[in-house]
Design an enzyme around this catalytic site. Structure first.
Site, short mmCIF file in Angstrom:
data_model
loop_
_atom_site.label_atom_id
_atom_site.label_comp_id
_atom_site.label_asym_id
_atom_site.label_seq_id
_atom_site.Cartn_x
_atom_site.Cartn_y
_atom_site.Cartn_z
N SER A 158 0.82 -1.34 0.00
CA SER A 158 0.04 0.08 -0.13
C SER A 158 0.90 1.28 -0.16
O SER A 158 0.52 2.21 -0.84
CB SER A 158 -0.84 -0.07 1.28
N ILE A 159 1.99 1.30 0.82
CA ILE A 159 2.76 2.61 1.11
C ILE A 159 3.50 2.52 -0.49
O ILE A 159 3.86 3.67 -0.95
CB ILE A 159 3.60 2.42 1.86
N ASP A 178 8.72 -6.86 -6.14
CA ASP A 178 7.85 -7.37 -4.83
C ASP A 178 7.81 -9.00 -5.03
O ASP A 178 7.57 -9.30 -6.12
CB ASP A 178 6.47 -6.59 -4.83
N ALA A 240 10.89 2.49 5.48
CA ALA A 240 10.44 1.45 5.82
C ALA A 240 10.85 1.07 7.47
O ALA A 240 10.15 1.32 8.10
CB ALA A 240 10.75 0.10 4.84
N ARG A 241 12.09 0.18 7.67
CA ARG A 241 12.72 -0.14 8.68
C ARG A 241 14.06 0.21 8.65
O ARG A 241 14.77 -0.31 7.55
CB ARG A 241 12.36 -1.54 9.19
N GLU A 270 17.49 3.15 16.30
CA GLU A 270 17.14 4.55 16.74
C GLU A 270 16.79 4.46 17.96
O GLU A 270 16.26 3.69 18.44
CB GLU A 270 16.19 4.88 15.62
N HIS A 288 12.09 9.47 12.05
CA HIS A 288 11.02 8.60 12.15
C HIS A 288 9.76 9.02 12.24
O HIS A 288 8.86 8.98 13.11
CB HIS A 288 11.29 7.51 13.17
N GLY A 290 7.30 9.11 9.63
CA GLY A 290 6.51 8.78 8.60
C GLY A 290 5.05 8.77 8.78
O GLY A 290 4.28 9.27 7.88
#
EC number: 1.1.1.29
Length: 322
Positions: A158-159, A178, A240-241, A270, A288, A290
């Site tokens: 979705s993002i 993906d 993302a991460r 973080e 962070h 987002g």
């Protein structure tokens, strides 16, 4: 009938807190000081469910200590890599996240990172704040336009798709990889070209956006080999991460000019990030944020409440992560 009890480990938006208090006896921990794992486990002895954030790392050794009265862990985040799902399944603890509210907000930040990196916005902002701007010069802070450049998106959920929609407005060419290919209608809608391998995507990505979840397969995938596969002077952004990225190698690539710029909103470990990022001029870094939009955070909080409501209301729980 007495109300079920839940522990909320951090303050949530007020509307979500009010909703929780209507339905449950709520123990709400403040954010100063932050709750410790030991405090969370001790409080869990007197409640039925936990509503946590990504700050509470619920690894197996933590899940094993959680008392048997806990039936549900709901996390105020889209990501769930801070929770050991296998350990929760073994204990019969339901786990849910908040997957929908952050989509647009995070895609907007990814777009901002793309723009800020391409146009060297961080350097310009620093120049103004440090009073070191000498005035307009023909070759000062010359960056890159986005139009007709290829944006490679790794992770077309979705993002990733929301980012593609926004990048279309800047006339970027959208390519993606993906493990699950998007439908032909989605590909047509976003004018997106599918690549059947990550290497294929990397080879054409002048801009590269990380939008994949953190899993054992993706962790630290962005490494020396990945960087080498990108075009010289590529720009990479990550919303993302943080643990998708090998920071030492990214810092080295930025110093050497192999990567032109990095725009990151997330970092491994973080808030303690790799020291190498601090002094690099070719980075555009956010703490962070987002999902840090009012409506997004409210939506996330309500979704986190939804799982607890479903469990105690006897609703279908097939959508739960564990």
């Amino acid at each position: 009938m007495s109300k079920k009890k839940i522990l909320i480990t951090w303050p949530l938006p007020e509307a979500a807190m009010a909703r929780a208090r209507e339905s449950y006896d709520v123990i709400a921990h403040g954010d100063d000081p932050k709750i410790t794992i030991d405090e969370m486990i001790e409080t869990a002895k007197s409640v039925d469910a936990l509503l946590i954030t990504l700050n509470e790392k619920c690894r197996k050794e933590v899940i094993d200590r959680i008392p048997e009265n806990i039936k549900c862990i709901s996390t105020y985040s889209i990501g769930f890599d801070h929770i050991d799902l296998d350990a929760c399944k073994a204990r019969g603890i339901k786990v849910g996240n908040a997957p929908h509210g952050v989509t647009v907000a995070t895609a907007e930040i990814a777009m901002l990172l793309l723009l800020g990196s391409a146009r060297r916005a961080g350097e310009g902002e620093k120049m103004i704040r440090t009073r070191s701007w000498p005035g307009w010069e023909p070759l000062e802070l010359v960056g890159e336009k986005l139009d007709n450049k290829t944006l490679g998106i790794y992770g077309f959920g979705s993002i990733g798709q929301a980012l593609a929609k926004r990048a279309q407005g800047f006339d970027m060419d959208i390519d993606y990889f993906d493990t699950h290919r998007a439908s032909s209608s989605d590909e047509a809608s976003y004018q997106a070209t599918f690549h059947d391998s990550l290497d294929s995507l990397l080879s054409v990505s002048q801009f590269f956006s990380l939008n994949a979840p953190s899993t054992p397969e993706t962790r630290y995938f962005f490494n020396k080999a990945t960087i080498k596969s990108l075009p010289q002077g590529a720009i990479v952004v990550n919303t993302a991460r943080g643990d998708l990225v090998d920071n030492e190698l990214v810092v080295a690539a930025l110093e050497a000019g192999r990567l032109a710029y990095a725009g990151f909103d997330v970092f491994a470990g973080e808030p303690n990030i790799n020291e190498g990022y601090y002094d690099l001029p070719n980075t555009f870094l956010f703490p962070h944020i987002g999902s840090a939009a009012t409506q997004a955070r409210e939506d996330m909080a309500h979704q986190a409440n939804d799982l607890i409501d479903a469990l105690f209301g006897g609703a279908d729980m097939s959508y739960a992560l564990a």
